[in-house]
Design a protein around this motif. Structure first.
Motif, short mmCIF file in Angstrom:
data_model
loop_
_atom_site.label_atom_id
_atom_site.label_comp_id
_atom_site.label_asym_id
_atom_site.label_seq_id
_atom_site.Cartn_x
_atom_site.Cartn_y
_atom_site.Cartn_z
N LEU A 74 0.83 -1.21 0.00
CA LEU A 74 0.00 0.00 0.00
C LEU A 74 0.86 1.26 0.00
N VAL A 75 1.98 1.24 0.72
CA VAL A 75 2.88 2.40 0.71
C VAL A 75 3.47 2.58 -0.68
N TYR A 77 2.10 1.66 -3.50
CA TYR A 77 1.02 2.14 -4.34
C TYR A 77 0.77 3.63 -4.11
N ALA A 78 0.85 4.06 -2.87
CA ALA A 78 0.60 5.47 -2.55
C ALA A 78 1.69 6.37 -3.12
N THR A 83 -0.90 7.16 -9.19
CA THR A 83 -2.02 6.82 -8.33
C THR A 83 -2.96 8.00 -8.22
N HIS A 85 -5.81 10.25 -6.55
CA HIS A 85 -6.16 10.58 -5.17
C HIS A 85 -7.42 11.43 -5.15
N VAL A 155 -4.60 5.65 1.53
CA VAL A 155 -3.72 5.82 0.37
C VAL A 155 -4.38 6.71 -0.68
N ARG A 156 -5.67 6.57 -0.86
CA ARG A 156 -6.37 7.36 -1.87
C ARG A 156 -6.60 8.80 -1.44
#
Length: 157
Positions: A74-75, A77-78, A83, A85, A155-156
């Protein structure tokens, strides 16, 4: 080229530079009208992960790895530049956050005090209090699923 042909908010000398437009445009809110096959696939992977990780005993190396590996993913991906947001929320007022800060600090002090005392039943930590609730594997699987969903949400943001 006339002034009307230049999109609002961009200077005429950068009208042809598409990379500049991508950098300075605000992200649009994410809207899913219906679940896509990708969303369904990732949801199935997350559910399978939760069921497998929920079967691990608490406070063991496999349980720690089951938490660390998706967290690292997840990190990653962020931190990817592609990505999408959600737009940033408006800043919070100080008066509305002060009670929550007091509660968080009091909770942190209680946890540190209970841990320093040896986490006894007279002065329990949160893990002692929640132990019976998260002991059955289905409850741990639900906890992993909630943890994953919360991680994707953060993350989003």
């Amino acid at each position: 080229m006339t002034q009307e042909s230049v999109p609002v908010g961009r200077r005429a000398d950068t009208a042809g530079d598409r990379a500049d437009a991508r950098i300075h445009t605000a992200p649009q809110p994410l809207r899913a009208t219906r679940p896509t096959s990708t969303m369904i696939s990732w949801g199935a992977v997350g559910l399978g992960y939760s069921l497998i990780a929920g079967g691990f005993a608490r406070l063991t190396i496999p349980a720690e790895l089951a938490t660390l590996l998706p967290g690292a993913a997840l990190v990653w991906y962020a931190l990817r530049p592609t990505t999408a947001h959600f737009p940033a929320p408006a800043p919070l007022e100080r008066r509305s956050t002060a009670p929550w800060i007091v509660i968080a600090v009091a909770f942190g002090i209680w946890e540190l005090y209970a841990a320093a005392r040896g986490s006894t039943h007279a002065h329990p930590t949160l893990s002692i209090l929640l132990g019976p609730l998260i002991d059955p594997p289905p409850a741990r699987a639900a906890g992993y699923a909630v943890w994953l969903l919360a991680g994707v949400w953060v993350v989003r943001r």
